[in-house]
Write a protein that holds these residues in place. Structure first.
Motif: not given
Length: 871
Positions: A668-682
């Protein structure tokens, strides 16, 4: 060389905790200091007839645990440790174990049987201990019955531990002969016969060749059927368990026996004791499962070359099978609704009836309707409950056309029964049946709606009223409301539930506060239903959903204020926090996407995030996965503004990524890291070193459950897409990992379904990583860094295309990666693609796919490739 351990083993079972702890510590030290002597001492203890039973039993148990563990990585360590032991020591241990099979003490024999099987599970695949099966078989002819019994038990455990390809056919034949002879009616000793019958259950997987031989199969089937008539109830139960296993393992061989089996099972269901009758029903449930699978796979269009033909056993048995199952429905127990794990004849019969309905569809309806009509209004509650249960059981399978007219007549009757029936069982089953009606016969795909503006209000008010009933009835009423709401999921404008939205939410919140909400899963059901009602609500009710935010936040806040808790209270607190975080997640997803509510909702974001961080803080070692999922939703809703929460959140992300034990939390944490990457970008950049380091560690660990690896690869893609060419410094670590995983996943021919499914998940993760990396580097001067990896990626695409076992998701991802490669590398990729073995065929296959998403990706890839080649 062995040491005296008797007293320590007895002390380890002492009631005095100080004595016990001291003994456990000395055993642990002994094991760590000298494993060989430790294991040898235990095996001597187990074999020692002069030793006390309690110390022998514990010695055997510790031995067994020294050879096997639940966690894969731990098991692997124990196996390596055993294989590394001195051969002489192992021989002495094995001699002691075999000797114990002759012990007059049943506990010692039984423990030795299990340990021998564990050793065999390690050694036989390594071509060690070749004489084991021979020496066991020579025991079968021993005179004392208890030696024979222990040997058969050992053979049974052995078949459970080792895979069939480890034992050669000649030995398989001998094992089966010994087992089947032990089951024979002329075997005078019931313990021997029972051990043999249980051993056959485990040995059935080894009997492929024997079941293909008519004579041998007839013999085995005859002995099993005879054993179902034994005077000993345990033998009868074990024999029916064998029949259940045969029904799924050798379905295609059953035709000659099915009539006899029907007669035996019918007699058992009607006359035998419950454990036996339950297995007899299980046989027919298992046949249903087989036929449902075959019919789903081949969609009913059988040709001679279908791997497994469908024999339509259920269809043929219908006229006799259905009345037999209906009879069982009248054998309810007084308190079955209260007991969570209850399983009895009536429940088994109803479950089987439901499977029969899925197997034969419309044909079941005329056979069940007379029973329902006859019993639904009888004064005896058992008859009313059985009729309702029969109706609920056949709602999945038959066509809506067949069922809708009947349901329209029955609905009013059931709503009245749910309100007025004096019996709690009848109400419980009525609410469950309403839930099944809404699940299978209500929704956007059903042509004739069962719920109309005329009856909607009555349905809702009856369900809300039933939520005040006993916990088991209230829980089923919540379930019915859940499916009622779900049926309106696709309604764009006004949902018929909208006028009652506020009342529904209020009732559900009241249920969660009931004193007895902990019983019958009631609180969980109420929150799950609340979530579904919110998820399927329309824009009209958004202001009311917004009012729910502070209510749920307050409840979550209250769980955090609780002071010193007992472990039982802490578990309840954890569960409640999970339900509340789950509820907030649904609310965030609902309000965060709609422009009309997003601004108002964002006023709460800081407070909500603060609550989630506090939920994490009150767990010392683990991260709460529900809170983590809700944070992913919040990141998606807040976008780049989420950056402000990262300094606080980061340590919990790290904790989640390090959680090997609870691998679902890690995933689940791995998936959320992906969500955060999409939200924050660089803006994620400052945290990438730590995240990437942890992800690479996770991948190279043999302790982490394999199911977490595909999402980690996808996460590489999310990170690369977010930080673009800054991903450069991770290429030298990430690319070799992707390559070796790609090689592993490319060659899977001959794998079982579960492995193929996992392989496709793994390939999809790898392809998402490649895709993110290519898209991240596109238009950057650093794209040339990717050129060295292109040949390998094309080779991977070739090999999975050649394997021919990819699913649609992988196909779409693979053709997408081919396009990304051409799009990002341009002319550098052009010549490589032209040399590829299968790119052209693969592209053409995707262009002519029926799946519109695959076709769309393929058209884009075709353009990218032609640009790359023409440059």
């Amino acid at each position: 060389m062995a040491m005296e351990v008797t007293q320590v083993l007895l002390n380890a079972q002492s009631v005095d905790s100080t004595v016990r702890k001291h003994a456990e510590d000395s055993l642990r030290q002994f094991q760590e200091q000298n494993l060989s002597v430790f294991l040898l001492s235990l095996s001597r203890e187990l074999a020692g007839e002069e030793k006390p039973v309690d110390s022998r039993k514990l010695a055997g148990l510790i031995l067994k645990n020294a050879l096997d563990a639940k966690e894969q990585h731990r098991k692997y360590e124990l196996v390596q440790r055993w294989l590394a032991l001195d051969v002489g020591v192992k021989t002495q241990i094995k001699t002691c174990l075999l000797q114990t099979l002759s012990s007059p003490v049943p506990d010692a024999r039984s423990t030795a049987s299990q340990v021998i099987a564990k050793v065999a599970g390690i050694e036989l695949p390594q071509k060690q201990w070749p004489e084991l099966i021979g020496s066991l078989l020579s025991n079968i002819h021993q005179v004392p019955a208890h030696v024979k019994q222990a040997t058969l038990e050992t053979l049974g455990y052995l078949c459970e531990e080792v895979s069939p390809d480890v034992v050669d056919q000649d030995q398989v034949n001998k094992i089966l002969t010994a087992v089947v002879q032990g089951m024979n009616a002329n075997e005078g000793n019931n313990d021997v016969r029972l051990a043999a019958t249980r051993a056959l259950y485990n040995a059935l997987g080894f009997a492929q060749a024997n079941f293909s031989n008519d004579m041998e199969r007839d013999y085995i089937m005859r002995v099993v059927c005879e054993a179902t008539l034994s005077p000993d109830v345990k033998i009868r139960q074990a024999a029916f368990e064998c029949l259940v296993s045969i029904s799924s393992t050798y379905y295609e061989k059953l035709a000659p026996y099915i009539q006899d089996i029907f007669n035996i099972t019918a007699k058992a269901v009607r006359e035998d004791e419950e454990p036996v009758a339950l297995q007899a029903i299980e046989f027919w449930s298992s046949i249903c499962d087989e036929e449902i699978d075959i019919l789903e796979e081949y969609g009913g269009d059988f040709t001679a070359d279908s791997e497994v033909p469908c024999y339509y056993f259920i269809k043929q048995a219908l006229p006799a099978l259905v009345p037999m199952l209906l009879e069982t429905l009248l054998k309810q127990e007084e308190d079955q609704d209260q007991d969570e794990g209850a399983w009895n004849l009536a429940m088994a019969g109803g479950t089987c009836l439901g499977l029969v309905a899925r197997t034969v569809g419309d044909d079941i309806v005329p056979l069940v309707m007379p029973f329902i009509e006859e019993n639904i209004a009888k004064p005896d509650w058992r008859q009313r409950e059985a009729a309702t249960y029969a109706f609920g059981s056949i709602l999945e399978g038959p066509s809506p056309d067949k069922l809708t007219p009947i349901v329209n007549v029955a609905l009013n009757f059931m709503l009245t029964a749910l309100t007025n029936d004096p019996n709690s069982h009848v109400k419980d089953t009525t609410a469950w049946t309403l839930g099944r009606i809404f699940e299978f016969l209500h929704g956007s795909t059903v042509e004739t709606p069962i719920i109309t503006p005329a009856n909607c209000q009555q349905i809702i008010s009856v369900l809300l009223q039933s939520m005040n009933d006993a916990p088991n009835v209230a829980e089923k009423a919540c379930g019915a409301l859940y499916f009622l709401a779900q049926g309106y999921e696709d309604v764009a404008s006004t949902s018929p539930i909208t006028p009652y939205f506020q009342e529904i939410v209020k009732s559900l919140l009241n249920v969660t506060d009931r004193e007895d909400a902990g019983e019958s899963r009631l609180r969980t059901a109420a929150y799950e239903t609340l979530n579904e009602v919110v998820r399927c609500s329309t824009d009209e009710t958004a202001p009311m959903v917004l009012q729910l935010v502070p209510v749920i936040m307050t409840k979550l806040h209250q769980t955090l204020e609780a002071q010193k808790l007992s472990s039982d209270e802490r578990e309840k607190q954890n569960e409640l926090q999970g339900l509340l975080c789950g509820c907030l997640q649904v609310i965030i997803q609902k309000l965060g996407v709609s422009e009309s509510t997003k601004y108002a909702f964002m006023q709460f974001a800081d407070q909500i995030m603060n609550l989630f961080l506090r939920v994490f803080a009150c767990r010392s070692a683990t991260v709460h996965e529900e809170a983590m999922l809700a944070i992913g939703a919040l990141a998606y809703a807040t976008g780049p503004d989420f950056t402000k929460y990262m300094p606080e959140l980061y340590k919990y992300l790290e904790m989640g990524l390090q959680n090997f034990e609870e691998y679902q939390v890690c995933a689940v944490t791995v998936g959320v890291v992906g969500d955060i990457c999409r939200a924050l970008e660089d803006k994620i950049l400052p945290y990438c070193d730590g995240i990437m380091t942890q992800l690479l560690k996770d991948l190279s660990s043999n302790q982490l459950h394999r199911s977490v690896k595909p999402p980690i690869f996808s996460c590489f893609g999310d990170i690369a897409l977010a930080i673009g060419e800054n991903f450069e410094k991770y290429l030298m670590y990430a690319m070799p990992m992707l390559q070796s995983a790609a090689e592993l996943s490319a060659h899977t021919s001959g794998a079982d379904d579960e492995m193929i499914e996992y392989t496709n998940l793994l390939r999809n993760g790898i392809l998402e990583a490649y895709s993110g990396i290519f898209q991240g580097f596109k238009n950057s001067p650093k794209t040339q860094l990717l050129i060295p990896y292109a040949p390998h990626i094309l080779q991977f695409l070739d090999s999975i295309y050649m394997e021919k076992d990819m699913d649609d998701v992988v196909m779409k991802a693979a053709i997408g990666v081919l396009g990304d490669l051409a799009d990002t590398l341009g002319s550098n990729a052009g010549s490589l693609i032209q040399q590829s073995l299968s790119c052209k065929d693969f592209l053409n296959e995707c262009l002519s796919s029926d799946d519109h998403f695959i076709k769309e990706s393929a058209e884009w890839a075709k353009m990218a490739i032609s640009r790359a080649i023409s440059v």
